[in-house]
Design a protein around this motif. Structure first.
Motif, short mmCIF file in Angstrom:
data_model
loop_
_atom_site.label_atom_id
_atom_site.label_comp_id
_atom_site.label_asym_id
_atom_site.label_seq_id
_atom_site.Cartn_x
_atom_site.Cartn_y
_atom_site.Cartn_z
N MET A 1 -95.89 38.21 -79.72
CA MET A 1 -95.73 39.34 -80.60
C MET A 1 -97.43 39.38 -80.97
SD MET A 1 -92.82 40.04 -81.14
CE MET A 1 -93.09 41.22 -82.28
N ARG A 2 -98.20 38.44 -81.12
CA ARG A 2 -99.52 38.47 -81.38
C ARG A 2 -100.29 39.34 -80.17
NH1 ARG A 2 -103.22 36.37 -84.46
NH2 ARG A 2 -105.36 36.09 -83.88
N TYR A 3 -100.02 39.02 -79.01
CA TYR A 3 -100.45 39.61 -77.88
C TYR A 3 -100.21 40.88 -77.51
CZ TYR A 3 -103.07 35.24 -76.66
OH TYR A 3 -104.03 34.20 -76.81
N PHE A 4 -98.95 41.26 -77.90
CA PHE A 4 -98.22 42.70 -77.28
C PHE A 4 -97.54 43.37 -78.42
CE2 PHE A 4 -98.69 39.57 -73.56
CZ PHE A 4 -99.14 40.32 -72.59
N GLY A 5 -97.58 42.77 -79.45
CA GLY A 5 -97.09 43.80 -80.58
C GLY A 5 -95.56 43.76 -80.83
N ASN A 6 -94.92 44.10 -79.68
CA ASN A 6 -93.43 44.26 -79.62
C ASN A 6 -92.92 44.16 -78.31
OD1 ASN A 6 -93.61 46.85 -78.85
ND2 ASN A 6 -93.58 47.53 -81.04
N LYS A 7 -91.60 44.18 -78.10
CA LYS A 7 -91.02 44.06 -76.88
C LYS A 7 -91.14 45.20 -76.16
CE LYS A 7 -86.51 42.51 -74.94
NZ LYS A 7 -84.93 42.29 -75.30
N GLU A 8 -91.23 46.51 -76.71
CA GLU A 8 -91.47 47.43 -75.87
C GLU A 8 -92.88 47.46 -75.07
OE1 GLU A 8 -90.11 50.77 -75.01
OE2 GLU A 8 -88.34 50.62 -75.92
N LYS A 9 -93.89 46.90 -76.03
CA LYS A 9 -95.11 47.16 -75.33
C LYS A 9 -95.28 45.99 -74.33
CE LYS A 9 -97.11 49.19 -79.51
NZ LYS A 9 -97.77 48.89 -80.64
N LEU A 10 -94.60 44.97 -74.72
CA LEU A 10 -94.71 43.84 -73.63
C LEU A 10 -94.08 44.27 -72.30
CD1 LEU A 10 -95.04 40.70 -72.63
CD2 LEU A 10 -92.85 40.43 -73.67
N PHE A 11 -93.06 45.00 -72.30
CA PHE A 11 -92.35 45.38 -70.95
C PHE A 11 -93.23 46.38 -70.46
CE2 PHE A 11 -90.17 48.92 -68.85
CZ PHE A 11 -89.54 47.84 -67.90
N ALA A 12 -94.03 47.28 -71.23
CA ALA A 12 -94.94 48.25 -70.68
C ALA A 12 -96.07 47.57 -69.79
CB ALA A 12 -95.56 49.31 -71.90
N ALA A 13 -96.39 46.48 -70.44
CA ALA A 13 -97.54 45.84 -69.89
C ALA A 13 -97.12 45.18 -68.80
CB ALA A 13 -98.22 44.95 -70.80
N ALA A 14 -95.87 44.59 -68.58
CA ALA A 14 -95.38 43.64 -67.27
C ALA A 14 -95.05 44.80 -66.26
CB ALA A 14 -94.27 42.74 -67.96
N ALA A 15 -94.77 46.00 -66.76
CA ALA A 15 -94.18 46.72 -65.66
C ALA A 15 -94.98 47.68 -64.91
CB ALA A 15 -92.97 47.50 -66.32
N GLU A 16 -96.31 47.34 -65.09
CA GLU A 16 -97.29 48.13 -64.19
C GLU A 16 -96.91 47.94 -62.74
OE1 GLU A 16 -99.68 50.18 -64.95
OE2 GLU A 16 -99.67 50.20 -67.08
N PHE A 17 -97.07 49.19 -62.03
CA PHE A 17 -96.67 49.01 -60.68
C PHE A 17 -97.20 50.09 -59.77
CE2 PHE A 17 -93.68 49.34 -56.90
CZ PHE A 17 -93.64 47.82 -56.55
N ASP A 18 -97.84 49.42 -58.65
CA ASP A 18 -98.57 50.22 -57.84
C ASP A 18 -97.74 50.07 -56.45
OD1 ASP A 18 -100.01 51.68 -56.02
OD2 ASP A 18 -101.86 50.86 -56.63
#
Lengths: 186, 186
Positions: free
Chosen positions: B49-66
């Motif tokens: 939570m501290r690093y990513f704020g909430n679950k949605e933002k964690l997913f957004a950060a984890a789902a970067e895809f090229d």
DNA sequence: GTCTATAATTCGATAGAC
DNA sequence: GTCTATCGAATTATAGAC
């Protein structure tokens, strides 16, 4: 008529199934709640439990699906691909049971198994009737294209795929299915 | 080097992202819990939570895809389909970020939007470089086949699709992509 | 930076009155 | 058959000690 004596409770049961298909299709297995399904059906949540036992069994009952693939026996061999493509688009356009299965298959093991069985038992024989060799491979390839359409058009809703008319889509997909049915790799 | 001064916390952050991709890929968005992700990363759930704020933002950060699509500029026009097919299979085989995106896209609106953007911005230009007409339609059709492969091979795990060797799959899919790229419906 | 404790919800499922 | 009430568990998210 298939049922001899329709009871009053059957109407309630059917209403639950309709609502369940909608919710499972819209939200997927996890997010579709029994409470919401009951509310849609205009009944008490406990009734859902009474009729179906638990959520898993409710899903199993709601996700009965028949591809109703056409009989290919009398078709011209070179036309089967296009006919199949047309049937698939028509059959699945707006069908909530398929959407429910597709969405649930992502997180629910039972839905995956159901999907595998549907393609093995319903698509397999059609392929076997056209091409006796490499039946499994051909059926699998057809599944990739057909489910790819379903996924991009109805779940992901990719704009260009959604924008395509039924006939246009069939004309593009037909030859692909035809090659997977009767062609060879290369 | 991209980062000038790697802090100690960056290692923790990266460990969280790795664990998150695994869990999202395996379980989908709803069933992947912050607690489980934290446990996998060997840290406390509150750190997530501290690093990513909430679950949605964690997913957004984890789902970067090229997609890292190959440069088609110098390719022989008639070979692009097969090359593209080979690249896609190689690129996605066992990639957990793609699986996470695919699974999450079923129930998470943000994941759907991400997926749309990926195909529009990364696949669109490649198509445009080969065929200037009907770019959207061609890109959409390619997406149906490519995502159909991903869905049946890695999510649904249909036995015949899983059983196919990499080269065999490419030989079947290549001509399909080639026709979607340069052909006409008929 | 890291952890404990817990608040605030929400859900599936059960018990039991009527 | 139908509904009320509620349990027990699990989750995201927050507050605050150290």
């Amino acid at each position: 008529m298939t049922t001899a004596k329709p009871r009053r409770s059957d109407a309630t049961k059917e209403a639950i199934l309709v609502a369940a298909r909608e919710r499972f299709a819209e939200d997927g297995y996890e997010r579709a709640t029994i409470r919401a399904i009951a509310a849609d059906a205009g009944i008490d949540p406990s009734m859902v439990m009474r009729y179906f036992g638990n959520k898993e069994k409710l899903f199993a009952a709601a996700a009965e699906f028949d591809l109703r693939l056409p009989d290919v026996a009398g078709m011209a061999r070179e036309e089967v691909g296009r006919r199949l493509a047309g049937h698939v688009v028509d059959r699945w356009d707006g069908d909530e049971t398929l959407m429910a299965l597709l969405r649930a298959a992502v997180t629910n093991a039972a839905a995956v198994e159901r999907m595998r069985k549907i393609f093995a038992t319903q698509l397999g024989p059609v392929v076997a009737a056209i091409a006796p060799d490499r039946v499994g491979t051909r059926a699998g390839l057809i599944a990739t294209q057909v489910l790819g359409i379903a996924f991009t058009r109805y779940v992901l809703r990719l704009p260009p795929v959604v924008a395509m008319e039924r006939d246009e889509l069939v004309e593009w997909i037909g030859p692909t299915l035809q090659r997977y049915l009767t062609g060879t790799p290369d």
